[in-house]
Design an enzyme around this catalytic site. Structure first.
Site, mmCIF file in Angstrom:
data_model
loop_
_atom_site.group_PDB
_atom_site.id
_atom_site.type_symbol
_atom_site.label_atom_id
_atom_site.label_comp_id
_atom_site.label_asym_id
_atom_site.label_seq_id
_atom_site.Cartn_x
_atom_site.Cartn_y
_atom_site.Cartn_z
ATOM 1 N N ASP A 281 11.596 -8.836 -12.639
ATOM 2 C CA ASP A 281 10.625 -7.921 -12.055
ATOM 3 C C ASP A 281 10.997 -6.520 -12.566
ATOM 4 O OD1 ASP A 281 8.997 -7.920 -8.808
ATOM 5 O OD2 ASP A 281 8.667 -6.708 -10.597
HETATM 6 C C1 GLC Z 1 6.115 -4.839 -9.346
HETATM 7 C C2 GLC Z 1 5.995 -6.133 -8.564
HETATM 8 C C3 GLC Z 1 5.613 -7.307 -9.399
HETATM 9 C C4 GLC Z 1 4.721 -6.846 -10.530
HETATM 10 C C5 GLC Z 1 5.560 -5.974 -11.448
HETATM 11 C C6 GLC Z 1 4.758 -5.407 -12.629
HETATM 12 O O1 GLC Z 1 7.144 -4.056 -8.856
HETATM 13 O O2 GLC Z 1 7.086 -6.524 -7.749
HETATM 14 O O3 GLC Z 1 4.968 -8.267 -8.539
HETATM 15 O O4 GLC Z 1 4.212 -7.954 -11.245
HETATM 16 O O5 GLC Z 1 6.186 -4.908 -10.750
HETATM 17 O O6 GLC Z 1 3.808 -4.491 -12.158
#
Ligand code: GLC
Length: 745
Positions: A281
């Protein structure tokens, strides 16, 4: 009419068949092409493929990174011309011509916004979820996006947690069914075809167990609970050929997911044999320093790579450190090679080596009539009727008073995670009701400007105006920003002065219909008493207005069922139907206002409940009313005794005992009353959504295998234990009837 039947096993089998066929759909020479490319790559180029950056626009720094092979994928670029320009730099101007993947959070629609995922789950109709995901893939891929960070299949049992909005609720079975539907919708039967996107099953794992419902917080999940509740939707996604996974921000029992070799290697790769791409993430690799699990970002890079995180999203941990970590032996080059294989495999599966560019002749194709129709149908089926004294559907009304902060909220109606939404395309309830009843017959005064508004100065005028109408339609709930990432709430009642406003409206002496539009369960004990009906809709998206007008008017009959329990008050949280019985189950309760003065210490019965809240939720999982009524017969079993490798069929006759054609959801629950671990009081093992005409009866039939009753013991072993089992078929988890008993021997 039978809408569809969910036979879980066949669903998995079907998903595996179509997905498995695509793992090497680009011809079985994919692996040979991967090896051939890998053999030509320098260590720097390998590490470049493991680097994901958030990019907007065509600028020199990005061009240099792409040409130099220093980046493998980009998120957040959604201009197809820029996508093609950057892709051209990769394909034509880098040394090995490896294409980029462009990703985006397309969570519940790209331009045509569908209900938030928990609202889609409230339809209990996976074919709608699949259709919506297919629409999202068609729209997003026409802008150059070929990888979405969806579906989120985190089980959520805490209504305070803002991200429950993005998942499918509290139940592993329902979440699995919906998550698989989304994967099918995004990926289709061949990822190399245009109009498809790689799915990303997230957040692996246990994110919904964040302590206190506070986002990003620590989780403590014993292995039986992990394997019985939190892992199943992910396991199903892996088996069904989801192309990618994303790890989660949280630590599980002290080990952050981004460095959790047990989860990422032993379970995901070892036990499940999954060969997709695992992405971190956002900066979750770097966050292992804040967790107190990595000394610095270099240490975090080593932990992430050795644990099995293939791609580093925006931490710059891999790009800054992996080359030297390989050179000093901390990270074996064989580990890097496997990570790169997973990235190249996805690029081959997506057909990017053969068709890397967006076809500008069909680019930016959005808002097709069929897409908007699908969004409306999904929103309609997501509507959950919580209470109704007969005021709905609206009848013999001429003048309607429309009020409340969500009546005309073009932005907030779409909910969280809709970066590409264009608010002017949203059709609000006010607009739809004016269209349906004639603008002259709709009196509109917001009363409150937004959901958190505490300004009560407009109440008197609104109440005075309401007296001229035949019915008051109040639209309240939560703005979009009050749920989603980092947006947990410790108080989940209606924000602002909404309840005070409902009290004032009640004084107008007109029927009061309360429509709640939110991103999570809302505690509504007083509102339940004030309202003649409560209709709940998780943020419904672009077509929420027409959907609500159709349901309120009776043009559509509500059939939504709650995918998550609605507590009476936040102090009951975590609240979920599949709870344990405890040694002191409650059969009768003395509530706080009924306790006599100087009552004796043991006078309230010494059982497990809250003096000021009782035991039960305000509205249970699986619950939702209709404009008709349904009757469930006594379930009949094909056998009352089966072996541990056996199965039986369960049949139950459902009758529409009311006066309108409507849908209901027959739900199959089981309980294991005696086992080597205390088991939940019930668990969902099947459901069927069916439509019945007035007076029509239909027999629903489920196949229940002994294997469906398996659970994991304290040694992490999956076991089916002989003994008696209880079973219900009903249209909510409340299951008011006596269970049927059968034996596994
Ligand atoms: C965010 C979220 C994740 C998302 C990623 C990209 O912090 O936790 O679900 O896909 O970053 O935006």
């Amino acid at each position: 009419m039978k809408l569809y039947k969910i036979a879980y096993k066949s669903l998995i089998a079907a998903a595996m068949m179509c997905a498995a066929g695509t793992v090497h759909a680009a011809g079985d020479d994919t692996e040979a092409r991967i090896e051939n490319l890998l053999s030509q790559m320098t260590l720097q180029e390998k590490v470049g493929q493991l680097n994901q950056l958030s990019g907007y626009g065509y600028h020199q720094a990005m061009v240099d990174a792409v040409r130099g092979g220093a980046v493998g994928s980009l998120l957040n670029e959604v201009n197809p011309e820029v996508v093609n320009a950057l892709q051209r730099e990769a394909v034509e101007n880098s040394r090995l011509h490896i294409p980029l993947i462009f990703a985006r959070d397309v969570i519940h629609g790209f331009k045509t916004i569908f209900p938030i995922p928990v609202g889609q789950s409230a339809t209990w109709n996976p074919s709608l979820v699949e259709e919506g995901s297919r629409v999202a893939a068609a729209e997003a891929s026409s802008a150059g996006v070929r990888w979405t960070f969806s579906p989120m299949v985190d089980i959520a049992r805490d209504a305070r947690w803002g991200r429950l909005a993005e998942g499918y609720g509290e139940d592993p079975y329902l979440t699995t069914v919906m998550g698989l539907a989304a994967v099918r919708g995004y990926q289709g039967d061949d990822l190399s075809k245009p109009g498809t996107m790689a799915a990303c099953v997230k957040h692996f794992c246990g994110y919904g167990a964040s302590e206190g419902g506070r986002d990003y917080n620590t989780t403590w999940i014993p292995e039986p609970l992990l394997r019985d509740v939190y892992l199943p939707p992910f396991k199903a996604g892996a088996e069904a050929g989801a192309a990618t996974f994303m790890c989660s921000f949280n630590d599980i029992n002290g080990v952050p997911s981004s460095g959790n070799a047990f989860l990422l290697r032993d379970v995901l790769r070892g036990e499940w044999g999954w060969d997709g791409l695992l992405v971190s993430d956002w900066n979750s690799i770097g966050e292992m320093v804040a967790h107190g699990y990595a000394a610095d970002k270099r240490h975090a890079a080593a932990l992430g790579a050795n644990a099995g995180v293939d791609v580093d999203m925006e931490a710059h941990a891999y790009s800054d450190n992996l080359v030297s970590l390989v050179e000093n032996g901390t990270v074996p080059v064989s580990v890097i090679d496997d990570m790169v294989r997973n990235v190249l495999r996805l690029k081959f599966r997506l057909g990017l080596f053969d068709n890397p560019y967006v076809d500008m002749a069909t680019a930016n194709r959005f808002y097709e009539p069929a897409s908007l129709d699908a969004a409306r149908r999904t929103a309609e089926e997501s509507a959950v009727l919580l209470t109704n004294n007969g005021v709905l559907p609206l009848k013999n009304v001429k003048k309607i008073f429309v009020t409340g902060p969500m009546a005309d909220a073009k932005h907030d109606q779409n909910g969280t995670w809709c970066f590409d939404m264009e608010k002017d395309r949203t059709v609000t309830p006010l607009e739809a009701l004016r269209e349906m009843y004639g603008a002259d017959n709709v009196i509109y005064m917001p009363g409150l400007a937004y959901s958190r508004d505490r300004d009560t100065s407009h109440f008197d005028d609104a109440v005075a105006a309401a007296k001229a109408a035949d019915v008051i339609l109040y639209f309240g709930g939560e703005e979009a920003v009050l749920s989603g990432e980092a947006h947990s709430r410790a108080d989940i009642s209606l924000p602002g002065a909404q309840t005070a406003y409902l009290r004032a409206l009640k004084a107008a002496g007109r029927p009061l219909v309360t429509v709640v539009i939110a991103g999570r369960p809302i505690t509504l004990p007083e509102e339940k008493e004030l309202s003649d009906a409560i209709l709940f809709m998780f943020h419904p998206g672009t077509m929420g207005g027409p959907a609500l007008a159709n349901v309120l008017s009776g043009k559509a009959v509500p059939g939504g069922k709650l995918p998550i329990s609605f507590p009476r008050m936040v102090g009951q949280v975590p609240m979920y139907y599949a709870h344990k019985n405890t040694g002191r189950p409650t059969f009768e309760m003395t509530l706080i206002d009924d306790i006599p003065l100087e009552a004796g210490q043991t006078s309230t019965g010494c059982t497990s409940y809250w003096l000021d809240a009782g035991l039960d939720p305000l509205f249970p999982f699986g619950y939702g009313l209709s404009y008709t009524t349904f009757e469930y017969g006594v379930p009949e079993l094909s056998a009352t005794e089966i072996g541990t490798d056996g199965s039986l069929t369960v049949s139950c006759t459902v009758t529409n005992t009311g006066s309108v054609t409507a849908t209901d959801v027959a739900q199959l629950y089981v309980r294991d009353p005696v086992a080597s671990l205390a088991r939940p009081v019930k668990e969902l093992k099947g459901f069927e959504k069916l439509s019945l005409a007035p007076g029509e009866s239909r027999t629903v039939t489920f196949t229940l295998a002994a294997d469906d009753l398996a659970f994991h013991n304290l040694r992490g072993e999956r076991v089916v234990e002989p003994g008696d089992f209880h079973l219900w078929v009903d249209n909510s988890s409340a299951c008011t009837k006596q269970p049927i008993t059968f034996k596994v021997k």
